[in-house]
Scaffold this motif. Structure first.
Motif, PDB file in Angstrom:
ATOM      1  N   LEU A  17       0.819  -1.199   0.000  1.00  0.00           N
ATOM      2  CA  LEU A  17       0.000   0.000   0.000  1.00  0.00           C
ATOM      3  C   LEU A  17       0.851   1.246   0.000  1.00  0.00           C
ATOM      4  N   SER A  18       2.058   1.187   0.503  1.00  0.00           N
ATOM      5  CA  SER A  18       2.924   2.353   0.512  1.00  0.00           C
ATOM      6  C   SER A  18       3.518   2.629  -0.850  1.00  0.00           C
ATOM      7  N   GLY A  19       3.379   1.687  -1.776  1.00  0.00           N
ATOM      8  CA  GLY A  19       3.859   1.904  -3.134  1.00  0.00           C
ATOM      9  C   GLY A  19       5.146   1.174  -3.433  1.00  0.00           C
ATOM     10  N   ALA A  20       5.783   0.554  -2.458  1.00  0.00           N
ATOM     11  CA  ALA A  20       7.028  -0.153  -2.704  1.00  0.00           C
ATOM     12  C   ALA A  20       6.753  -1.464  -3.421  1.00  0.00           C
ATOM     13  N   PRO A  21       7.624  -1.878  -4.340  1.00  0.00           N
ATOM     14  CA  PRO A  21       7.415  -3.143  -5.034  1.00  0.00           C
ATOM     15  C   PRO A  21       7.413  -4.298  -4.046  1.00  0.00           C
ATOM     16  N   GLY A  22       6.618  -5.291  -4.323  1.00  0.00           N
ATOM     17  CA  GLY A  22       6.594  -6.442  -3.434  1.00  0.00           C
ATOM     18  C   GLY A  22       5.441  -7.360  -3.759  1.00  0.00           C
ATOM     19  N   ALA A  34      -5.486   1.845  11.907  1.00  0.00           N
ATOM     20  CA  ALA A  34      -5.259   3.126  12.571  1.00  0.00           C
ATOM     21  C   ALA A  34      -3.780   3.452  12.733  1.00  0.00           C
ATOM     22  N   ASP A  35      -2.939   2.437  12.836  1.00  0.00           N
ATOM     23  CA  ASP A  35      -1.510   2.680  13.006  1.00  0.00           C
ATOM     24  C   ASP A  35      -0.790   2.901  11.681  1.00  0.00           C
ATOM     25  N   TYR A  36      -1.489   2.699  10.580  1.00  0.00           N
ATOM     26  CA  TYR A  36      -0.868   2.891   9.276  1.00  0.00           C
ATOM     27  C   TYR A  36      -1.338   4.194   8.628  1.00  0.00           C
ATOM     28  N   PHE A  37      -2.631   4.377   8.519  1.00  0.00           N
ATOM     29  CA  PHE A  37      -3.169   5.552   7.844  1.00  0.00           C
ATOM     30  C   PHE A  37      -3.114   6.789   8.736  1.00  0.00           C
ATOM     31  N   PRO A  38      -2.762   7.931   8.160  1.00  0.00           N
ATOM     32  CA  PRO A  38      -2.797   9.169   8.935  1.00  0.00           C
ATOM     33  C   PRO A  38      -4.244   9.561   9.235  1.00  0.00           C
ATOM     34  N   ASN A  39      -4.489   9.948  10.464  1.00  0.00           N
ATOM     35  CA  ASN A  39      -5.850  10.336  10.851  1.00  0.00           C
ATOM     36  C   ASN A  39      -5.984  11.857  10.814  1.00  0.00           C
ATOM     37  N   VAL A  40      -5.498  12.427   9.705  1.00  0.00           N
ATOM     38  CA  VAL A  40      -5.452  13.881   9.575  1.00  0.00           C
ATOM     39  C   VAL A  40      -6.829  14.438   9.228  1.00  0.00           C
ATOM     40  N   PRO A  41      -7.061  15.720   9.527  1.00  0.00           N
ATOM     41  CA  PRO A  41      -8.348  16.334   9.158  1.00  0.00           C
ATOM     42  C   PRO A  41      -8.367  16.725   7.688  1.00  0.00           C
ATOM     43  N   LEU A  42      -9.469  16.450   7.023  1.00  0.00           N
ATOM     44  CA  LEU A  42      -9.734  16.909   5.670  1.00  0.00           C
ATOM     45  C   LEU A  42     -11.099  17.587   5.665  1.00  0.00           C
ATOM     46  N   ASP A 138      -0.647  15.644   1.667  1.00  0.00           N
ATOM     47  CA  ASP A 138       0.572  14.922   1.311  1.00  0.00           C
ATOM     48  C   ASP A 138       0.754  13.672   2.157  1.00  0.00           C
ATOM     49  N   ALA A 139       0.372  13.740   3.433  1.00  0.00           N
ATOM     50  CA  ALA A 139       0.474  12.565   4.307  1.00  0.00           C
ATOM     51  C   ALA A 139      -0.430  11.444   3.805  1.00  0.00           C
ATOM     52  N   VAL A 140      -1.615  11.805   3.332  1.00  0.00           N
ATOM     53  CA  VAL A 140      -2.561  10.811   2.818  1.00  0.00           C
ATOM     54  C   VAL A 140      -2.051  10.193   1.524  1.00  0.00           C
ATOM     55  N   ARG A 141      -1.605  11.028   0.591  1.00  0.00           N
ATOM     56  CA  ARG A 141      -1.189  10.491  -0.700  1.00  0.00           C
ATOM     57  C   ARG A 141       0.068   9.645  -0.572  1.00  0.00           C
ATOM     58  N   LEU A 142       0.945   9.983   0.383  1.00  0.00           N
ATOM     59  CA  LEU A 142       2.143   9.176   0.592  1.00  0.00           C
ATOM     60  C   LEU A 142       1.774   7.764   1.019  1.00  0.00           C
ATOM     61  N   LYS A 143       0.837   7.649   1.949  1.00  0.00           N
ATOM     62  CA  LYS A 143       0.434   6.327   2.434  1.00  0.00           C
ATOM     63  C   LYS A 143      -0.331   5.533   1.382  1.00  0.00           C
ATOM     64  N   LEU A 144      -0.934   6.250   0.426  1.00  0.00           N
ATOM     65  CA  LEU A 144      -1.659   5.560  -0.628  1.00  0.00           C
ATOM     66  C   LEU A 144      -0.805   5.360  -1.875  1.00  0.00           C
ATOM     67  N   ASP A 146       1.083   7.526  -3.717  1.00  0.00           N
ATOM     68  CA  ASP A 146       1.126   8.514  -4.782  1.00  0.00           C
ATOM     69  C   ASP A 146       2.195   9.548  -4.470  1.00  0.00           C
ATOM     70  N   ARG A 147       3.137   9.730  -5.392  1.00  0.00           N
ATOM     71  CA  ARG A 147       4.251  10.640  -5.171  1.00  0.00           C
ATOM     72  C   ARG A 147       4.450  11.529  -6.393  1.00  0.00           C
ATOM     73  N   GLY A 148       5.360  12.476  -6.295  1.00  0.00           N
ATOM     74  CA  GLY A 148       5.608  13.374  -7.411  1.00  0.00           C
ATOM     75  C   GLY A 148       4.708  14.593  -7.344  1.00  0.00           C
ATOM     76  N   SER A 149       4.809  15.451  -8.367  1.00  0.00           N
ATOM     77  CA  SER A 149       4.003  16.659  -8.409  1.00  0.00           C
ATOM     78  C   SER A 149       2.568  16.330  -8.763  1.00  0.00           C
ATOM     79  N   LYS A 150       1.691  17.306  -8.543  1.00  0.00           N
ATOM     80  CA  LYS A 150       0.279  17.059  -8.821  1.00  0.00           C
ATOM     81  C   LYS A 150       0.038  16.782 -10.301  1.00  0.00           C
ATOM     82  N   GLU A 151       0.863  17.381 -11.166  1.00  0.00           N
ATOM     83  CA  GLU A 151       0.705  17.144 -12.590  1.00  0.00           C
ATOM     84  C   GLU A 151       1.143  15.741 -13.008  1.00  0.00           C
ATOM     85  N   GLU A 152       1.846  15.036 -12.136  1.00  0.00           N
ATOM     86  CA  GLU A 152       2.370  13.716 -12.484  1.00  0.00           C
ATOM     87  C   GLU A 152       1.735  12.603 -11.655  1.00  0.00           C
ATOM     88  N   HIS A 153       0.615  12.891 -11.016  1.00  0.00           N
ATOM     89  CA  HIS A 153       0.009  11.837 -10.199  1.00  0.00           C
ATOM     90  C   HIS A 153      -0.547  10.728 -11.102  1.00  0.00           C
TER      91      HIS A 153
END
Length: 336
Positions: A17-22, A34-42, A138-144, A146-153
Motif C-alpha cells: 500500500l505504501s507503493g514499494a514493489p513487493g 489506525a496505526d498505518y493511515f494518517p488520521n489527519v483532518p480533511l 501529502d500525508a494521505v497520498r504518501l500512504k496511498l 502517490d508521489r511526485g508533483s500534482k501534474e504527475e500523479h
C-alpha cells in the motif's frame, strides 16, 4: 503526459500500500489500520471537517483517487469515468461503498470549488470530494502510494476493504464496467455466485474500426457516445457531417488554444457543456486515427447492426479488460 502516466499504470507490478514493489497479500486487520493511515483532518465539498481514518476509512469499503480542479488533461477524464463507475455500482454507493476524490491542489481547491467541480460531473450521495492543508493531503497520498508533483500523479483508483486489509489499484482509463467488476470482486468476494453469465463466445462479432476505436475508448468514451444523447459532452453521432474535418483536427489537437482564440464553435461548446474539452495530448498519427474512426461511425449502419456489441456503438463491452495493457492493474493486498 497522459501517455506516460497510462504506460506507467499499465506496467506497475503488485505493490504494498505504501507503493514499494513487493508481493501483494491480504493483511491482518491491524496492518493497514489506525496505526498505518494518517488520521489527519480533511474538509468535504460541503465544508465539513472529517478525519481521514476515523471518519472516511475505518470499517468501510472505499474507492479513492486524486484530482485537482484546474487539471486540463487527465483529471476530467478520470472524474468522468468515476461518475460512470458510480452509476454502475448503483445503490451500493453511500450505503455499502464510499467514493473519495482528494484534491492535490488544496490551496486552490476550496470546498466551494470542489462542490462546483463535483456538480459538473453529476456526483451523487456517497461520493465525497476532499481538500485540506497541504501537509495533511501529502500525508494521505504518501500512504496511498502517490508521489511526485500534482501534474504527475497516477491516474488510478484505489479500491479497498479497510476492515479486511484488502486493496487493489486499477487504472482509471480502464472500461468502467471492468472497474465495477474489480470493485465488486475486491469488496464483495463471491458477488457473482449464482448469477448466470453469458459466454463471450456468444457475443456478436462487430466490425472493428482499428486503432481509432481504442483511442476513442481511451480518451473520449467517458464523456461522449454515438446516438445515445449527450453525456458530459455532446453526442458524436454524425459529428464529421456537422463539423469540417480541418476544424475537428484543430479542436482535438488543441481545444484550449481554440477557446483562447475565441473560435465561435469552441466557445459555444464551452458555454453549453459544464466540463471543458481537455487536452488529449494526441500525436499527429493519433489525430488521423481518431478522425478516421469518427468518420467511420458517421456512416449509417445496416439494420442488422442494431444488435451489435457495445464496442461497435462507441461503448466498451461490460466487464471487459481495458484497452492496451491496462488490465495489468495493481493488486495491492488481495494475494493475486
Amino acid at each position: 503526459m497522459i501517455k506516460r502516466l497510462i504506460t506507467a499504470a499499465a506496467m506497475c507490478a503488485a505493490f504494498s500500500l505504501s507503493g514499494a514493489p513487493g508481493v501483494a497479500y491480504s493483511a491482518p486487520d491491524d496492518t493497514w489500520g489506525a496505526d498505518y493511515f494518517p488520521n489527519v483532518p480533511l474538509v468535504t465539498q460541503d465544508g465539513k471537517t472529517v478525519r481521514f481514518y476515523d471518519d472516511l476509512l475505518k470499517g468501510k469499503k472505499v474507492l479513492v483517487n486524486f484530482i485537482f480542479s484546474n487539471c486540463d488533461q487527465v483529471c476530467p477524464l478520470d472524474t468522468a469515468n468515476m461518475a460512470r463507475v458510480q452509476k454502475l455500482l448503483g445503490e451500493q454507493v453511500g450505503r455499502d461503498v464510499f467514493m473519495y476524490s482528494i484534491s492535490l491542489d488544496p490551496e486552490h481547491d476550496t470546498p466551494e470549488v470542489l462542490k462546483a467541480y463535483a456538480e459538473k460531473f453529476g456526483a451523487g450521495p456517497g461520493w465525497v470530494f476532499l481538500t485540506g492543508k497541504r501537509k495533511d493531503v501529502d500525508a494521505v497520498r504518501l500512504k496511498l502510494g502517490d508521489r511526485g508533483s500534482k501534474e504527475e500523479h497516477a491516474n488510478t483508483v484505489r479500491i479497498g476493504d479497510v476492515a479486511q486489509g484488502r486493496w487493489i489499484r486499477v487504472p482509471l482509463t480502464a472500461d468502467p464496467h471492468y472497474i465495477m467488476v474489480e470493485a465488486n470482486s475486491t469488496l464483495n468476494p463471491g458477488w457473482s455466485t449464482g448469477k448466470t453469465l453469458k459466454s463471450i463466445a456468444d457475443a456478436p462479432r462487430p466490425e472493428v474500426f482499428g486503432p481509432g476505436q481504442l483511442l476513442f475508448h481511451n480518451r473520449c468514451a467517458a464523456c461522449h457516445a454515438f446516438g445515445k444523447g449527450d453525456r458530459i459532452g455532446p453526442d458524436l453521432q454524425g459529428v464529421t457531417a456537422r463539423r469540417a474535418r480541418d476544424w475537428l483536427v484543430r479542436y482535438l489537437a488543441a481545444p484550449e488554444r481554440m477557446r483562447a482564440d475565441k473560435d465561435p464553435i469552441a466557445m459555444e461548446l464551452a458555454s453549453r457543456y459544464k466540463v471543458l474539452m481537455p487536452d488529449l495530448s494526441l500525436t499527429h498519427k493519433e489525430l488521423g486515427e481518431l478522425i478516421e474512426y469518427l468518420e467511420a461511425k458517421s456512416v449509417p449502419q445496416p439494420a442488422a447492426a442494431t444488435s451489435m456489441a457495445p464496442e461497435a456503438a462507441g461503448e466498451a463491452p461490460p466487464a471487459a479488460h481495458s484497452h492496451d495493457d491496462h488490465h495489468h492493474h495493481d493488486h495491492v493486498a488481495d494475494g493475486k
